[in-house]
Structures are given as structure tokens and as C-alpha cells.
Design a protein around this motif. Structure first.
Motif, PDB file in Angstrom:
ATOM      1  N   ILE A  21      37.912  51.486  46.045  1.00 57.17           N
ATOM      2  CA  ILE A  21      38.603  50.451  46.409  1.00 57.17           C
ATOM      3  C   ILE A  21      38.387  49.866  47.967  1.00 57.17           C
ATOM      4  CG2 ILE A  21      41.185  49.787  46.994  1.00 57.17           C
ATOM      5  CD1 ILE A  21      40.715  50.782  43.966  1.00 57.17           C
ATOM      6  N   LYS A  22      37.865  48.734  48.098  1.00 63.73           N
ATOM      7  CA  LYS A  22      37.338  48.031  49.317  1.00 63.73           C
ATOM      8  C   LYS A  22      38.593  47.475  49.920  1.00 63.73           C
ATOM      9  CE  LYS A  22      34.389  46.552  52.414  1.00 63.73           C
ATOM     10  NZ  LYS A  22      33.352  47.289  53.190  1.00 63.73           N
ATOM     11  N   VAL A  23      39.190  47.983  51.052  1.00 64.19           N
ATOM     12  CA  VAL A  23      40.238  47.823  51.681  1.00 64.19           C
ATOM     13  C   VAL A  23      40.108  46.748  52.911  1.00 64.19           C
ATOM     14  CG1 VAL A  23      42.512  48.622  52.643  1.00 64.19           C
ATOM     15  CG2 VAL A  23      41.478  49.671  50.844  1.00 64.19           C
ATOM     16  N   LEU A  24      40.808  45.823  53.161  1.00 63.08           N
ATOM     17  CA  LEU A  24      41.159  45.227  54.531  1.00 63.08           C
ATOM     18  C   LEU A  24      42.189  45.635  55.413  1.00 63.08           C
ATOM     19  CD1 LEU A  24      40.447  41.449  53.308  1.00 63.08           C
ATOM     20  CD2 LEU A  24      39.048  42.711  54.449  1.00 63.08           C
TER      21      LEU A  24
ATOM     22  N   LYS B  35      45.447  59.082  42.754  1.00 61.82           N
ATOM     23  CA  LYS B  35      45.747  59.671  43.880  1.00 61.82           C
ATOM     24  C   LYS B  35      44.188  59.582  44.968  1.00 61.82           C
ATOM     25  CE  LYS B  35      44.937  64.136  43.257  1.00 61.82           C
ATOM     26  NZ  LYS B  35      45.064  65.413  43.063  1.00 61.82           N
ATOM     27  N   VAL B  36      44.488  59.494  46.003  1.00 65.53           N
ATOM     28  CA  VAL B  36      43.236  59.241  47.106  1.00 65.53           C
ATOM     29  C   VAL B  36      42.492  60.887  46.988  1.00 65.53           C
ATOM     30  CG1 VAL B  36      42.770  58.877  49.344  1.00 65.53           C
ATOM     31  CG2 VAL B  36      44.757  57.697  48.408  1.00 65.53           C
ATOM     32  N   VAL B  37      41.354  60.615  46.880  1.00 61.52           N
ATOM     33  CA  VAL B  37      40.450  61.742  46.721  1.00 61.52           C
ATOM     34  C   VAL B  37      39.298  61.716  47.746  1.00 61.52           C
ATOM     35  CG1 VAL B  37      41.000  62.465  44.333  1.00 61.52           C
ATOM     36  CG2 VAL B  37      39.002  60.876  44.684  1.00 61.52           C
ATOM     37  N   GLY B  38      39.048  60.591  48.354  1.00 58.63           N
ATOM     38  CA  GLY B  38      38.018  60.446  49.390  1.00 58.63           C
ATOM     39  C   GLY B  38      38.343  58.943  50.209  1.00 58.63           C
ATOM     40  N   ARG B  39      37.757  59.152  51.345  1.00 61.40           N
ATOM     41  CA  ARG B  39      37.968  57.991  52.340  1.00 61.40           C
ATOM     42  C   ARG B  39      36.715  57.683  53.206  1.00 61.40           C
ATOM     43  NH1 ARG B  39      42.767  58.734  56.516  1.00 61.40           N
ATOM     44  NH2 ARG B  39      40.910  59.134  57.866  1.00 61.40           N
ATOM     45  N   ASP B  40      36.328  56.594  53.085  1.00 60.76           N
ATOM     46  CA  ASP B  40      35.053  56.140  54.207  1.00 60.76           C
ATOM     47  C   ASP B  40      35.500  55.264  55.170  1.00 60.76           C
ATOM     48  OD1 ASP B  40      32.820  55.142  55.114  1.00 60.76           O
ATOM     49  OD2 ASP B  40      31.911  55.011  53.474  1.00 60.76           O
TER      50      ASP B  40
ATOM     51  N   THR C 232      34.045  53.888  57.592  1.00 61.47           N
ATOM     52  CA  THR C 232      32.929  52.999  58.121  1.00 61.47           C
ATOM     53  C   THR C 232      32.944  51.960  57.030  1.00 61.47           C
ATOM     54  OG1 THR C 232      31.594  54.884  59.149  1.00 61.47           O
ATOM     55  CG2 THR C 232      30.630  52.752  58.531  1.00 61.47           C
ATOM     56  N   ASP C 233      32.773  52.110  56.032  1.00 62.68           N
ATOM     57  CA  ASP C 233      32.873  50.976  55.003  1.00 62.68           C
ATOM     58  C   ASP C 233      34.406  50.699  54.435  1.00 62.68           C
ATOM     59  OD1 ASP C 233      30.054  50.587  55.010  1.00 62.68           O
ATOM     60  OD2 ASP C 233      29.759  52.188  53.527  1.00 62.68           O
ATOM     61  N   ASN C 234      35.423  51.262  55.241  1.00 63.19           N
ATOM     62  CA  ASN C 234      36.708  51.005  54.744  1.00 63.19           C
ATOM     63  C   ASN C 234      37.142  51.179  53.276  1.00 63.19           C
ATOM     64  OD1 ASN C 234      38.362  50.216  57.036  1.00 63.19           O
ATOM     65  ND2 ASN C 234      39.267  48.787  55.848  1.00 63.19           N
ATOM     66  N   ILE C 235      36.547  52.188  52.802  1.00 63.77           N
ATOM     67  CA  ILE C 235      36.701  52.323  51.230  1.00 63.77           C
ATOM     68  C   ILE C 235      37.462  53.571  50.851  1.00 63.77           C
ATOM     69  CG2 ILE C 235      35.301  52.932  49.087  1.00 63.77           C
ATOM     70  CD1 ILE C 235      33.003  50.943  50.076  1.00 63.77           C
ATOM     71  N   ILE C 236      38.475  53.478  50.001  1.00 63.26           N
ATOM     72  CA  ILE C 236      39.057  54.735  49.662  1.00 63.26           C
ATOM     73  C   ILE C 236      38.621  54.964  47.872  1.00 63.26           C
ATOM     74  CG2 ILE C 236      40.929  54.445  51.086  1.00 63.26           C
ATOM     75  CD1 ILE C 236      42.733  53.413  48.960  1.00 63.26           C
ATOM     76  N   LEU C 237      38.565  56.127  47.841  1.00 60.86           N
ATOM     77  CA  LEU C 237      38.181  56.500  46.568  1.00 60.86           C
ATOM     78  C   LEU C 237      39.373  57.124  45.624  1.00 60.86           C
ATOM     79  CD1 LEU C 237      35.718  56.893  44.475  1.00 60.86           C
ATOM     80  CD2 LEU C 237      35.488  59.305  45.128  1.00 60.86           C
ATOM     81  N   LEU C 238      39.861  56.565  44.700  1.00 52.33           N
ATOM     82  CA  LEU C 238      40.937  56.888  43.770  1.00 52.33           C
ATOM     83  C   LEU C 238      40.728  57.482  42.599  1.00 52.33           C
ATOM     84  CD1 LEU C 238      43.865  56.168  44.879  1.00 52.33           C
ATOM     85  CD2 LEU C 238      43.679  54.069  43.137  1.00 52.33           C
ATOM     86  N   GLU C 239      41.518  58.593  42.307  1.00 49.99           N
ATOM     87  CA  GLU C 239      41.340  59.294  41.026  1.00 49.99           C
ATOM     88  C   GLU C 239      42.592  58.659  40.308  1.00 49.99           C
ATOM     89  OE1 GLU C 239      42.808  63.558  40.082  1.00 49.99           O
ATOM     90  OE2 GLU C 239      40.642  63.850  40.462  1.00 49.99           O
ATOM     91  N   THR C 240      42.300  57.946  39.281  1.00 41.91           N
ATOM     92  CA  THR C 240      43.277  56.987  38.738  1.00 41.91           C
ATOM     93  C   THR C 240      43.910  57.828  37.442  1.00 41.91           C
ATOM     94  OG1 THR C 240      41.574  56.132  37.017  1.00 41.91           O
ATOM     95  CG2 THR C 240      41.931  54.937  39.174  1.00 41.91           C
ATOM     96  N   ASN C 241      45.111  57.548  37.186  1.00 42.42           N
ATOM     97  CA  ASN C 241      45.925  58.071  36.217  1.00 42.42           C
ATOM     98  C   ASN C 241      46.514  56.885  35.350  1.00 42.42           C
ATOM     99  OD1 ASN C 241      48.522  57.251  37.461  1.00 42.42           O
ATOM    100  ND2 ASN C 241      48.175  59.147  38.691  1.00 42.42           N
ATOM    101  N   THR C 242      46.548  55.461  35.917  1.00 43.92           N
ATOM    102  CA  THR C 242      47.166  54.783  35.199  1.00 43.92           C
ATOM    103  C   THR C 242      46.284  53.111  35.500  1.00 43.92           C
ATOM    104  OG1 THR C 242      49.206  55.201  35.268  1.00 43.92           O
ATOM    105  CG2 THR C 242      49.241  53.043  34.721  1.00 43.92           C
ATOM    106  N   ILE C 243      45.930  52.369  34.589  1.00 40.97           N
ATOM    107  CA  ILE C 243      45.033  51.325  34.831  1.00 40.97           C
ATOM    108  C   ILE C 243      45.730  50.240  33.786  1.00 40.97           C
ATOM    109  CG2 ILE C 243      42.992  49.901  34.856  1.00 40.97           C
ATOM    110  CD1 ILE C 243      41.475  52.449  35.098  1.00 40.97           C
TER     111      ILE C 243
END
Length: 300
Positions: A117-120, A147-152, A154-165
Motif C-alpha cells: 500500500i503506497k500511502v500519502l 494486518k500490517v507485516v512491514g513498513r518502508d 523511505t518509500d512510504n509503503i506498508i505491506l499488508l497480509e490480507t484476510n479480506t478483499i
């Protein structure tokens, strides 16, 4: 090619600018967020200006603004203020955060689907392990929960382990609801209502007076009345007076929100003159979102 420090400065400039209502951002503001010396920020800004990524605004209220090229350089879509995609934790929206891009990874593996997820905005309020909700997006009402499993940072990105889409189709309630509206009158008996329900294979109907829905009777109400040996009682005695009507052009996404808010299973559809013309149920909404006919089941 910009350095990692310049990229972080540019990202923070864009983050601050998104919530500034068009005002320029001072170097001191960026330095405070990054916990760096303001002089270092000013020096880097000169390089970013020469690259066409930042423009300076003179005067006492001056500062810096990102250019279109800055958004392109960081791979951030340029969008207007009204198209912000929210991020929430436990259904509470986090102010100052918006989603710029969603990219899915490992889609072929159903138990390992992740989303980048690229975040502003400042993502430091999102921590590893947080359960968050992303969306809905303005185009296709896409929503992601995980659930958030990672965060960058510098690039303002969070990595999400999805359970619902889920994605809600861009349709109106009249397109998925029933327009062959069957109605009852307050003087109809429970026995008459049960026959109407049985013969037409429906689970509920509005009670109408002068073309206005004044109540709703469901199969559950009918069963309760029959169990109490009150088949000849008027439906007005067992109907629910809680009637929620929506215009025929209302989107499915909004209808879902209304059903959830009022904790009901059906909405009366009205025309532009508020006359009841149809009904949309929770089942109609679920089927429109799942649409299994478009996804053949395989046994491979």
C-alpha cells in the motif's frame, strides 16, 4: 536519479502538502518530521529544485511545493482532494492518511496474499501487527482488510497480509433489486400475507398506505404470528414500522452502508417522486458482490 535522502525529503514534502490546503511547506516543517537539521533540508531542496521536482515560493509565507514531476518520480498518482482513499484502524479513520496505490503480490497463493500500500501521509502511526482497513476506492469500491507485516518509511509503503478483499460493483439498487414489487395493506391478515409470500416465493413485503410504505412484514413475523395462533390478525399488528427507503439510483456501496447502519435486511426502492417501485434485500447485495456465475468452479 535522486538519492535516498532526497526521496525521503520529497515524500515528506508531498505528505505535508496533501494536508496543507494548497499552502507551501517550510523546510523547518520537513526537518521536524525527519528529525534532521533545517540547513540540511534547505541544501537538498536546492538540488531538488534544479531537478524540477520542487518549486520555491518566496515571501514570509513561502516555502516549497512539489511539482507534477515529483509525484511521477515517486510513482504517486496525482489526484484531487475529493478522491482520497481512507485508511482505518478498528473502523476509525486515521486523519491525514490516504492511499495512493494498491499492488497485490502472491495472488496465486490464496493463503499468502499480500498487498503493498503506497500511502500519502506519515505512516509512523501504523505499527507492525495493526489490523487495518483500506478503502473503499472511488472507482471500483475496492476494500482491503489485513494486518500490517512491514513498513518502508523511505518509500512510504506498508505491506499488508490480507484476510479480506472485496469490490462492490458500480451498479444502482434498481439494477439488482426486484422491481415486481408486491405490497400488502394494513387490513390484510397474516393468513393472506402467508399465501402471498408462499405463492410468490418472497420473504417480505412493504405495507403501503396511499402509495407510501408505512411498515414491513417478513416471513419471521408471519411465523411468529402463526405460532401464536393469530393467523387472522391484521398484518399491521406484526409489521415492523422501521421502513428505510432509498432512491432507485443509489449505488450498491451506499445501500450496504445504510443496511449496516440500520441493522436491517431490506430496503424499499423509490422513484424520483418517492413512490415505492421495488425492493432490494441483503441477499441481492451479497449475490451482486460475489457473482459466482462469472467465476466457474474447477476441481483441478
Amino acid at each position: 536519479m535522486i538519492t535516498s535522502v532526497q526521496k525521503e525529503i520529497l515524500q515528506n514534502l508531498i505528505n505535508l502538502y496533501q494536508t496543507s490546503e494548497g499552502k507551501s511547506i517550510k523546510g523547518e516543517q520537513i526537518a521536524e518530521v525527519m528529525n534532521r537539521n533545517p540547513g540540511t533540508i534547505r541544501n537538498q531542496m536546492q538540488s531538488l529544485r534544479s531537478l524540477g521536482l520542487v518549486k520555491g515560493v518566496p515571501g514570509p509565507r513561502g516555502g516549497y511545493k512539489p511539482t507534477i514531476e515529483a509525484y511521477h518520480n515517486l510513482n504517486i498518482p496525482v489526484s484531487d482532494k475529493d478522491s482520497k482513499v481512507p485508511i482505518s484502524v478498528n473502523n476509525n479513520r486515521i486523519e491525514g492518511l490516504s492511499v495512493a496505490k494498491i499492488e497485490f503480490t502472491s495472488v496465486p497463493h490464496p493463503k499468502e496474499c499480500e498487498a503493498a500500500i503506497k500511502v500519502l501521509g506519515n505512516i509512523k502511526s501504523l505499527n507492525i501487527g495493526d489490523e487495518i482497513q483500506v478503502g473503499p476506492t472511488p472507482v471500483n469500491n475496492l476494500g482491503v482488510i489485513g494486518k500490517v507485516v512491514g513498513r518502508d518509511d523511505t518509500d512510504n509503503i506498508i505491506l499488508l497480509e490480507t484476510n479480506t478483499i472485496r469490490s462492490i460493483p458500480k451498479k444502482s439498487v434498481i439494477e439488482i433489486g426486484s422491481v415486481d414489487l408486491l405490497t400488502l395493506f394494513p387490513d390484510n391478515t397474516i393468513r393472506e400475507a402467508s399465501k402471498i409470500f408462499s405463492c410468490n416465493s418472497i420473504n417480505g413485503a412493504p405495507i403501503v398506505v396511499d402509495n407510501v410504505a408505512v411498515g414491513v412484514l417478513t416471513v419471521t413475523d408471519v411465523v411468529k404470528a402463526i405460532a401464536e395462533n393469530k393467523e387472522d390478525i391484521k398484518v399491521s399488528e406484526y409489521m415492523s414500522p422501521k421502513v428505510v427507503s432509498v432512491n432507485k439510483d443509489m449505488s450498491i456501496a451506499n445501500a450496504v452502508e445504510i443496511m449496516y447502519k440500520h441493522k436491517i435486511g431490506r430496503l424499499i426502492i423509490t422513484d424520483d417522486n418517492n413512490n415505492p417501485i421495488g425492493i432490494v434485500t441483503r441477499t441481492d447485495l451479497i449475490e451482486s458482490m460475489i457473482n459466482l456465475k462469472k467465476f466457474p468452479i474447477t476441481t483441478e
